[in-house]
Write an enzyme that holds these catalytic residues in place. Structure first.
Site, PDB file in Angstrom:
ATOM      1  N   LYS A   1      34.334  58.592  51.442  1.00  0.00           N
ATOM      2  CA  LYS A   1      35.623  60.034  51.165  1.00  0.00           C
ATOM      3  C   LYS A   1      36.633  59.785  52.253  1.00  0.00           C
ATOM      4  CE  LYS A   1      32.807  60.460  48.660  1.00  0.00           C
ATOM      5  NZ  LYS A   1      32.767  60.234  46.903  1.00  0.00           N
TER       6      LYS A   1
ATOM      7  N   GLU B   1      37.108  69.575  56.875  1.00  0.00           N
ATOM      8  CA  GLU B   1      38.046  70.237  55.647  1.00  0.00           C
ATOM      9  C   GLU B   1      38.307  71.203  56.120  1.00  0.00           C
ATOM     10  OE1 GLU B   1      38.007  66.777  51.670  1.00  0.00           O
ATOM     11  OE2 GLU B   1      36.925  69.072  51.581  1.00  0.00           O
TER      12      GLU B   1
ATOM     13  N   HIS C   1      24.881  72.138  42.379  1.00  0.00           N
ATOM     14  CA  HIS C   1      25.665  71.020  42.485  1.00  0.00           C
ATOM     15  C   HIS C   1      24.992  69.941  41.309  1.00  0.00           C
ATOM     16  CE1 HIS C   1      28.084  72.200  46.149  1.00  0.00           C
ATOM     17  NE2 HIS C   1      26.117  71.772  46.969  1.00  0.00           N
TER      18      HIS C   1
ATOM     19  N   ARG D   1      33.186  55.974  37.349  1.00  0.00           N
ATOM     20  CA  ARG D   1      32.385  56.127  36.763  1.00  0.00           C
ATOM     21  C   ARG D   1      32.109  56.392  35.152  1.00  0.00           C
ATOM     22  NH1 ARG D   1      29.710  58.872  39.681  1.00  0.00           N
ATOM     23  NH2 ARG D   1      29.539  61.409  38.666  1.00  0.00           N
TER      24      ARG D   1
HETATM   25  C1  MV4 Z   1      34.254  71.749  49.367  1.00  0.00           C
HETATM   26  C2  MV4 Z   1      34.413  73.736  49.005  1.00  0.00           C
HETATM   27  C3  MV4 Z   1      35.420  74.748  49.263  1.00  0.00           C
HETATM   28  N1  MV4 Z   1      36.122  74.083  50.188  1.00  0.00           N
HETATM   29  N2  MV4 Z   1      35.273  71.482  49.647  1.00  0.00           N
HETATM   30  C4  MV4 Z   1      30.546  70.836  46.898  1.00  0.00           C
HETATM   31  C5  MV4 Z   1      30.223  69.296  46.183  1.00  0.00           C
HETATM   32  C6  MV4 Z   1      31.437  68.017  46.859  1.00  0.00           C
HETATM   33  N3  MV4 Z   1      31.724  67.704  45.713  1.00  0.00           N
HETATM   34  C7  MV4 Z   1      32.737  69.387  47.582  1.00  0.00           C
HETATM   35  N4  MV4 Z   1      32.120  70.891  47.019  1.00  0.00           N
HETATM   36  C8  MV4 Z   1      32.738  71.391  47.580  1.00  0.00           C
HETATM   37  N5  MV4 Z   1      33.691  71.367  48.286  1.00  0.00           N
HETATM   38  C9  MV4 Z   1      36.139  72.510  50.694  1.00  0.00           C
HETATM   39  N6  MV4 Z   1      36.783  72.275  51.331  1.00  0.00           N
HETATM   40  C10 MV4 Z   1      33.832  74.051  47.440  1.00  0.00           C
HETATM   41  C11 MV4 Z   1      32.431  72.921  47.108  1.00  0.00           C
HETATM   42  C12 MV4 Z   1      31.903  73.643  46.469  1.00  0.00           C
HETATM   43  C13 MV4 Z   1      31.659  72.959  44.885  1.00  0.00           C
HETATM   44  C14 MV4 Z   1      32.382  72.114  44.378  1.00  0.00           C
HETATM   45  C15 MV4 Z   1      32.801  71.965  43.308  1.00  0.00           C
HETATM   46  C16 MV4 Z   1      31.347  72.708  42.013  1.00  0.00           C
HETATM   47  C17 MV4 Z   1      31.082  73.975  42.523  1.00  0.00           C
HETATM   48  C18 MV4 Z   1      30.625  73.468  43.469  1.00  0.00           C
HETATM   49  C19 MV4 Z   1      29.751  74.793  44.693  1.00  0.00           C
HETATM   50  C20 MV4 Z   1      29.741  75.276  45.570  1.00  0.00           C
HETATM   51  C21 MV4 Z   1      30.991  74.362  46.838  1.00  0.00           C
END
Ligand code: MV4
Length: 501
Positions: free
Chosen positions: A118, A202, A237, A294
């Site tokens: 990442k 972040e 998730h 993918r």
């Molecule tokens: C975040 C975020 C808020 N701020 N990054 C969750 C899975 C991972 N792929 C990244 N995720 C998140 N990253 C920052 N800087 C909130 C989430 C997140 C989230 C993102 C997408 C779909 C559902 C989620 C549920 C909780 C938190």
């Protein structure tokens, strides 16, 4: 150009069958591989050939790189499609295919490595001018360094594992006093999950939307996007529902994000089908989050609004052909929603529900597609993902899609195992969901409404008894020659009970 004649599908379940369907349309022979638990699985029967590759745990079968390569060579397959999950984002596997002269249907090993890390992905996107979430440029380690970085970024922040994704190795920090323990927790989780404990920081985006763009890139530098998918309805998730277009999207934002997605793919010389994930905040600012290298579970909603078979596109790209459409030929028509049907009990904390499928009756009709793999008498193995099928709906408008989804969920009957169908029905009846008023916190914010359980354990039996009484009335009417057969309106069909069975 390198015409592919035979493809080994290194996967199982619905996606293995989904891929083979397209192969059949393209006159490509299919090779299935299967584990002990999958001897009687449908993908084994659908394929032209099938080979046993090991015991049920995926580490001994679907993740066994050398075994799968050996089967590909012995069967004369010229390509391998990895599906999603398992080896689909494994750079070692992609590299091994290449070494053996087998086409890996996916991007190059180099791109898989770059996007799997990442920090490297963020760096590449920053360089390409794609908006990324404000944060550190590289991994952070010392306490002093971390506190200084946070001073710049400002709390709240997220500590994320560089090797992570899908929520693993991630910690939200609100207070300075929580920083040290959060970093430690994220690190140790990442170490045991990925064998790499580097983390970055972040800025926390509160209540974002998760919106992703599908892209296709050929080996001749042509890159196009196929619009967005709104994936904010998730639980721990795990995505439950996806739709396109996103209710949040405007024409201007779509154009900007679509361009960014294409630029992102170009910046890393991407080839094949891929997805750029973005977080979108309440002010419609968007930030690159991750790239998935993918085919994704939710790809059918994009196929439905664009009319493009993404697996066919992947295969043609892998053959070295040019994309046979340009960006301005990609037109989005109507609205599509996908519901994922899981073998789990929504009224028991979504506990996986093992067991045999007793009866299954799937919805049909205009605008309905199901991608599944189970059949009556089939026992869902405990070793793999409990997803039974995906229900993909198309409608002219979002409104029509929702109505059709409710109708199709009503028609969907599965007995023998508990499923998420009734929970999906509740979401489809939820006011906020219907208003398109939702973000990544939808499930928790609407918990009370979604946990309303108006069914009872015996209602299924009651419906069957009521239906049988109806039937007895009908035949006694028909058998009585003096009476006209006049079917009475059925009262039991109007009860709420029916909706749950
Ligand atoms: C975040 C975020 C808020 N701020 N990054 C969750 C899975 C991972 N792929 C990244 N995720 C998140 N990253 C920052 N800087 C909130 C989430 C997140 C989230 C993102 C997408 C779909 C559902 C989620 C549920 C909780 C938190």
């Amino acid at each position: 150009m390198n015409k592919i004649k035979k493809i080994l599908i290194a996967n199982r379940g619905e996606i293995a069958i989904r891929i083979m369907r397209t192969c059949r349309e393209m006159d490509i022979e299919t090779v299935a591989v299967y584990s002990e638990a999958d001897r009687i699985s449908l993908h084994v029967r659908y394929a032209h050939e099938a080979y046993y590759i090991g015991k049920s745990p995926s580490s001994e079968s679907y993740l066994n790189i050398e075994k799968i390569i050996e089967v590909a060579k012995n069967s004369g397959a010229d390509a391998i499609h990895p599906g999603y999950g398992f080896l689909s984002e494994n750079a070692t596997f992609a590299r091994r295919c290449k070494e053996e002269g087998i086409i890996f249907i996916g991007p190059t090993p180099e791109v898989i490595v770059q996007m799997g890390d990442k920090i490297m992905a963020r760096e590449a996107m920053t360089k390409a001018g794609i908006p990324v979430v404000p944060g550190t440029e590289s991994s952070v380690s010392g306490e002093q360094e971390i506190l200084e970085a946070i001073k710049k970024i400002q709390l709240p922040v997220m500590i994320k594992a560089s090797a992570g994704g899908g929520g693993k190795g991630m910690r939200l920090v609100h207070k300075e006093t929580e920083v040290v323990s959060a970093v430690r927790a994220a690190r140790s989780e990442a170490m045991s999950a990925f064998g790499d404990d580097s983390v970055y920081i972040e800025k926390y985006i509160s209540s974002p939307h998760h919106i992703e763009f599908q892209i296709l890139a050929d080996e001749h530098g042509n890159v196009i996007h196929l619009f967005e998918r709104e994936c904010s309805v998730q639980r721990r998730h795990q995505k439950m529902i996806e739709e396109t277009p996103s209710p949040l999207m405007t024409k201007e934002l779509r154009e900007k994000m679509g361009n960014s997605a294409v630029e992102a793919a170009k910046a890393v010389n991407y080839t094949g089908a891929g997805t750029i994930e973005f977080l979108v905040d309440n002010n419609l600012n968007y930030y690159f989050l991750e790239m998935n290298t993918r085919l994704q579970v939710e790809h059918p909603i994009t196929e439905r609004i664009t009319g493009i078979d993404l697996v066919k596109a992947q295969i043609k790209i892998a053959e070295g052909r040019k994309l046979d459409f340009s960006q301005n030929e990609i037109i989005s028509r109507g609205h599509s929603i996908e519901c994922r049907i899981y073998a789990e009990d929504p009224d028991n904390n979504f506990m996986p529900s093992a067991g045999k499928i007793h009866k299954i009756s799937e919805p049909l009709g205009l605008g309905v597609r199901t991608d599944g793999y189970v059949y009556e008498g089939y026992e869902i193995p405990i070793y793999y993902d409990p997803m039974i099928s995906k229900l993909i709906i198309w409608g002219k408008t979002r409104e029509e899609s929702l109505q059709r989804m409710r109708r199709a969920l009503y028609e969907y009957k599965i007995t023998g195992v508990k499923t998420s169908i009734k929970y999906l029905e509740r979401i489809m009846s939820n006011k906020n969901f219907n208003d398109g008023n939702y973000d990544t916190h939808f499930i928790e914010n609407n918990q009370e409404d979604l946990m309303k359980n108006e069914s009872c354990e015996d209602c299924g039996d009651m419906v069957i008894i009521a239906a049988f009484i109806d039937y007895l009335h009908k035949i006694s009417n028909v058998q009585d020659n003096n009476k006209e057969f006049t079917p009475a309106p059925s009262r039991w069909k109007k009860t709420r009970f029916l909706n749950q069975f």
